[in-house]
Motif scaffolding. Structure first.
Motif, PDB file in Angstrom:
ATOM      1  N   LEU A 119       0.733  -1.122  -0.350  1.00 41.07           N
ATOM      2  CA  LEU A 119      -0.312   0.243  -0.013  1.00 41.07           C
ATOM      3  C   LEU A 119       1.122   1.403  -0.142  1.00 41.07           C
ATOM      4  O   LEU A 119       0.803   2.000  -0.615  1.00 41.07           O
ATOM      5  N   PRO A 120       2.156   1.000   0.929  1.00 40.34           N
ATOM      6  CA  PRO A 120       2.864   2.797   0.804  1.00 40.34           C
ATOM      7  C   PRO A 120       3.094   2.663  -0.546  1.00 40.34           C
ATOM      8  O   PRO A 120       3.180   4.230  -0.993  1.00 40.34           O
ATOM      9  N   LEU A 121       4.043   1.630  -1.173  1.00 43.54           N
ATOM     10  CA  LEU A 121       4.017   1.990  -2.491  1.00 43.54           C
ATOM     11  C   LEU A 121       2.728   2.449  -3.519  1.00 43.54           C
ATOM     12  O   LEU A 121       3.116   3.895  -4.417  1.00 43.54           O
ATOM     13  N   VAL A 122       1.871   1.499  -3.868  1.00 40.16           N
ATOM     14  CA  VAL A 122       0.830   1.874  -4.619  1.00 40.16           C
ATOM     15  C   VAL A 122       0.467   3.432  -4.503  1.00 40.16           C
ATOM     16  O   VAL A 122       0.569   4.525  -5.244  1.00 40.16           O
ATOM     17  N   LEU A 123      -0.270   3.821  -2.558  1.00 36.53           N
ATOM     18  CA  LEU A 123      -0.119   5.296  -2.439  1.00 36.53           C
ATOM     19  C   LEU A 123       0.944   6.329  -3.212  1.00 36.53           C
ATOM     20  O   LEU A 123       0.701   7.203  -3.837  1.00 36.53           O
ATOM     21  N   GLY A 124       2.024   5.971  -2.985  1.00 38.05           N
ATOM     22  CA  GLY A 124       3.163   6.903  -2.606  1.00 38.05           C
ATOM     23  C   GLY A 124       3.770   7.145  -4.010  1.00 38.05           C
ATOM     24  O   GLY A 124       4.129   7.848  -4.919  1.00 38.05           O
ATOM     25  N   THR A 125       3.422   5.872  -5.532  1.00 40.91           N
ATOM     26  CA  THR A 125       3.651   5.790  -6.982  1.00 40.91           C
ATOM     27  C   THR A 125       2.396   7.112  -7.498  1.00 40.91           C
ATOM     28  O   THR A 125       2.812   7.123  -8.492  1.00 40.91           O
ATOM     29  N   MET A 126       1.745   7.589  -7.124  1.00 34.30           N
ATOM     30  CA  MET A 126       0.956   8.292  -7.527  1.00 34.30           C
ATOM     31  C   MET A 126       1.493   9.517  -7.478  1.00 34.30           C
ATOM     32  O   MET A 126       0.946  10.739  -8.313  1.00 34.30           O
ATOM     33  N   VAL A 127       2.552  10.147  -6.303  1.00 36.33           N
ATOM     34  CA  VAL A 127       3.052  11.519  -6.167  1.00 36.33           C
ATOM     35  C   VAL A 127       4.349  11.268  -6.625  1.00 36.33           C
ATOM     36  O   VAL A 127       4.999  12.288  -7.486  1.00 36.33           O
ATOM     37  N   THR A 128       5.357  10.215  -6.712  1.00 38.59           N
ATOM     38  CA  THR A 128       6.735   9.815  -7.589  1.00 38.59           C
ATOM     39  C   THR A 128       6.204   9.147  -7.756  1.00 38.59           C
ATOM     40  O   THR A 128       6.143   8.113  -7.919  1.00 38.59           O
ATOM     41  N   GLU A 129       7.171   8.927  -9.075  1.00 37.21           N
ATOM     42  CA  GLU A 129       7.998   7.655  -9.664  1.00 37.21           C
ATOM     43  C   GLU A 129       8.862   7.003  -8.499  1.00 37.21           C
ATOM     44  O   GLU A 129       9.269   5.870  -8.578  1.00 37.21           O
ATOM     45  N   ASP A 130       9.982   7.750  -8.228  1.00 41.29           N
ATOM     46  CA  ASP A 130      10.763   6.939  -7.138  1.00 41.29           C
ATOM     47  C   ASP A 130      10.145   5.746  -6.612  1.00 41.29           C
ATOM     48  O   ASP A 130       9.852   6.370  -5.122  1.00 41.29           O
ATOM     49  N   PRO A 131      10.576   4.390  -6.768  1.00 37.55           N
ATOM     50  CA  PRO A 131      10.107   3.784  -5.436  1.00 37.55           C
ATOM     51  C   PRO A 131      10.283   3.627  -3.981  1.00 37.55           C
ATOM     52  O   PRO A 131       9.737   3.543  -3.185  1.00 37.55           O
ATOM     53  N   ALA A 165       8.763   7.059  -2.959  1.00 32.02           N
ATOM     54  CA  ALA A 165       7.268   6.808  -3.140  1.00 32.02           C
ATOM     55  C   ALA A 165       6.712   5.645  -1.928  1.00 32.02           C
ATOM     56  O   ALA A 165       5.144   5.851  -1.144  1.00 32.02           O
ATOM     57  N   ARG A 166       7.477   5.134  -1.437  1.00 33.86           N
ATOM     58  CA  ARG A 166       6.798   4.157  -0.190  1.00 33.86           C
ATOM     59  C   ARG A 166       7.213   5.448   1.119  1.00 33.86           C
ATOM     60  O   ARG A 166       6.134   5.248   2.090  1.00 33.86           O
ATOM     61  N   VAL A 167       7.756   6.045   1.025  1.00 35.54           N
ATOM     62  CA  VAL A 167       7.824   7.104   2.489  1.00 35.54           C
ATOM     63  C   VAL A 167       6.763   8.302   2.283  1.00 35.54           C
ATOM     64  O   VAL A 167       6.100   8.010   3.132  1.00 35.54           O
ATOM     65  N   VAL A 168       6.250   8.441   1.006  1.00 34.06           N
ATOM     66  CA  VAL A 168       5.690   8.817   1.253  1.00 34.06           C
ATOM     67  C   VAL A 168       3.800   8.839   1.075  1.00 34.06           C
ATOM     68  O   VAL A 168       2.896   8.886   2.121  1.00 34.06           O
ATOM     69  N   GLY A 169       3.713   7.112   0.398  1.00 34.18           N
ATOM     70  CA  GLY A 169       2.932   6.987   0.478  1.00 34.18           C
ATOM     71  C   GLY A 169       2.568   5.780   2.417  1.00 34.18           C
ATOM     72  O   GLY A 169       1.561   6.201   2.458  1.00 34.18           O
ATOM     73  N   PHE A 170       3.414   5.746   3.213  1.00 37.40           N
ATOM     74  CA  PHE A 170       3.623   6.175   4.628  1.00 37.40           C
ATOM     75  C   PHE A 170       2.717   7.048   4.998  1.00 37.40           C
ATOM     76  O   PHE A 170       1.984   5.968   5.550  1.00 37.40           O
ATOM     77  N   PHE A 171       3.386   7.858   4.873  1.00 38.76           N
ATOM     78  CA  PHE A 171       2.344   9.634   5.563  1.00 38.76           C
ATOM     79  C   PHE A 171       0.692   9.490   4.943  1.00 38.76           C
ATOM     80  O   PHE A 171      -0.196   9.834   5.340  1.00 38.76           O
TER      81      PHE A 171
END
Length: 158
Positions: free
Chosen positions: A34-46, A49-55
């Motif tokens: 889920l953090p990757l799925v959500l984070g890649t909505m905002v950034t391409e870098d995996p 993306a995991r950090v952004v997606g976590f938040f």
């Protein structure tokens, strides 16, 4: 209802859900990240993306916790089993409505109709998230029921 505690308890419940989901992923029960799925909505870098997606996931968890607290307040009670039922409803909506709609709004996720020429980073979740593993629906159900049970226990009046 403990309106002052919903944010703290929402955070605790979301961390419990996320920890259980990551544990299931590491155990090979699902490929849903889920953090990757959500984070890649905002950034391409995996990695980012995991950090952004976590938040993003934590923020969404807070929103859902407010919804659960509202239901508990309307029912004039919060129990572990009502929380579990809300978790079951939550995951049913997530698997049947939210996941199928995700490829339509996610800029880096392929759709079911995308062919080999697709440049998408992520495969679509598929029916009930089954593209991420046959056990994904069961894992999603368990972690969302855990989320509801935790909220039901913590928001229960003492």
């Amino acid at each position: 209802m403990d309106w002052a505690g919903w944010a703290v308890f929402g955070l605790v419940a979301t961390v419990a859900l996320t920890a259980a989901l990551i544990t299931a992923q590491l155990a090979g029960l699902t490929r849903l990240d889920l953090p990757l799925v959500l984070g890649t909505m905002v950034t391409e870098d995996p990695d980012r993306a995991r950090v952004v997606g976590f938040f993003i996931h934590l923020a969404a968890g807070q929103g859902f916790a407010l919804g659960y607290a509202t239901v508990f307040a309307l029912l004039y009670r919060a129990t572990w089993w009502i929380g579990g039922l809300l978790g079951a409803l939550h995951v049913a909506i997530a698997l049947t409505v939210l996941l199928p709609l995700l490829p339509g709004v996610h800029p880096r996720m392929a759709s079911q109709r995308a062919g080999p020429a697709s440049t998408a980073m992520l495969e679509p979740p598929g029916f009930f998230g089954l593209n991420y593993g046959i056990q994904t629906p069961a894992v999603a159900a368990v972690v969302h029921i855990i989320y509801g049970v935790v909220l039901g226990l913590l928001l229960a009046p003492r």
